[in-house]
Write a protein that holds these residues in place. Structure first.
Motif, PDB file in Angstrom:
ATOM      1  N   ASP A 112      13.608  45.295  17.935  1.00 13.60           N
ATOM      2  CA  ASP A 112      14.649  45.596  18.907  1.00 13.60           C
ATOM      3  C   ASP A 112      16.066  45.234  18.301  1.00 13.60           C
TER       4      ASP A 112
ATOM      5  N   ASP B 258      10.645  47.592  18.736  1.00 13.19           N
ATOM      6  CA  ASP B 258      11.725  48.225  18.779  1.00 13.19           C
ATOM      7  C   ASP B 258      11.535  49.430  19.898  1.00 13.19           C
ATOM      8  N   SER B 259      12.501  49.341  20.801  1.00 10.24           N
ATOM      9  CA  SER B 259      12.264  50.209  22.038  1.00 10.24           C
ATOM     10  C   SER B 259      12.681  51.683  21.720  1.00 10.24           C
TER      11      SER B 259
END
Ligand code: C2O
Length: 354
Positions: A174, A257-258
């Motif tokens: 992220d 990692d959204s």
């Protein structure tokens, strides 16, 4: 009982969207045609002392980075390669193996969401650490741990994981969650937007919650029973242990990692092992087991059930031998020749009753 991993692995992972996956969903370890051996405890008289990443000396950090670089340099089909190590997680969590050796060939093995969580990851790191040491020819090599419970400098992603040219860098994280932002140990997908002081206090209370308030006995800390014939326990089940469900999962979600459909790398079982931060996070999770035990509180005991003691997994060791290891043999870490550095920081959360 995990089967001989090289024989009966199903090379098609489940539990995530394969159409949008960024990493390979093929998770089986390479087969070298070797027989599974019995595990023996290490004989060398060395204790590998795992160190807090944010307090690492230049020498410790350099060694670590050199070892990770050496691992990355191996061809993928080598059992010690970066990819092979990452796939271990996928295979044991995304349907690589069935319980065929226990008489249930149609039921998958899942080492999360139950009492297999702590012992499985302890063994995983044990071999990973010894493999890295072997790659740089250093029998004293010890992993760093991401000391996210230390309010003095431990709550950000450790520096040497950040430069894009670092062997410990991973692009699938992220982008918002970089230092100086502090990790949110209770992260639930929403940004908190609080001062550092508030976040620190909240994090300490969360560690206290997982180790003391919610982890009062064997079952609440380790997680519920999961034995031969049981279907994989689903994410979100009530039987998940306090640390696994709490700080452990929060960090996975916070780092992943959204913007990626499967929250690669850290936010998904199948891909988590591709981020070097995974092992350093789990090193601290493993340390939580030790700290919990060392609190000396009545009830802070490992499971004694035969089903737990005799549960086993198969790994490639540092000599590329296949070995079968049992839960019962990972309870005493001094026999595994490693330990954790003792910092002041770990005292901090003991006074942080929520
Ligand atoms: Cu096997 Cu942190 O998950």
């Amino acid at each position: 009982t995990a089967p001989d991993i090289t024989n009966v692995c199903k090379d098609s992972a489940s539990g995530f969207n394969t159409a949008t996956a960024i990493r390979t969903g093929k998770c089986c370890p390479p087969s070298l045609g070797k027989k599974v051996k019995k595990f023996t405890f290490p004989k060398e008289k060395i204790t590998r002392v795992r160190w807090p990443a944010h307090l690492g000396t230049k020498q410790q950090v350099d060694k670590y980075l050199k070892a990770i670089a050496a691992m990355r340099a191996l061809p993928d089909d080598h059992p010690h390669s970066f990819a092979s190590q990452a796939k271990i997680h996928c295979a044991y969590c995304n349907g690589g193996y069935t319980q065929v050796d226990s008489g249930f060939p149609n039921i998958d093995i899942q080492i999360h969401n139950s009492w297999l969580f702590f012992p499985f990851h302890r063994w995983y790191l044990y071999f990973y650490e010894r493999i890295l040491g072997k790659l740089i020819n250093d029998p004293t090599f010890a992993l760093p741990y991401w000391n996210w419970d230390d309010p003095v400098g431990g709550m950000t992603i450790p520096d040497f994981f950040l430069p894009a040219n670092s062997p410990a860098y991973d692009v699938y994280r992220d982008a918002r969650h970089k230092p100086p932002l502090l990790v949110d140990l209770a992260f639930d997908g929403r940004e908190r937007d609080v001062s550092n002081e508030v976040q620190k206090q909240c994090n300490l209370s969360t560690v206290y919650r997982d180790l003391v308030r919610n982890g009062t006995d064997t079952k609440s800390f380790f997680g519920g029973e999961y034995v031969a014939g049981d279907a994989p326990v689903a994410n979100g089940a009530k039987s998940i242990g306090s640390v696994e469900a709490g700080t452990h999962t929060a960090v996975h979600r916070w780092v992943g990692d959204s913007t990626k459909p499967n929250n690669e790398d850290m936010g998904n079982f199948y891909s988590a092992g591709y981020d070097p931060l995974f092992y350093v996070h789990h090193s601290n999770v493993d340390r939580m087991w030790k700290l919990w035990k060392d609190l000396g509180i009545k009830g802070h005991k490992e499971p004694k059930d035969k089903d737990w003691l005799d549960a086993s997994y198969v790994f490639y060791d540092e000599n590329q031998d296949l070995v079968r290891v049992y839960n019962k043999d990972c309870v005493k870490i001094d026999k595994l020749n490693y330990d954790y550095f003792v910092t002041e920081g770990e005292i901090a959360w003991r006074k942080s009753r929520p």
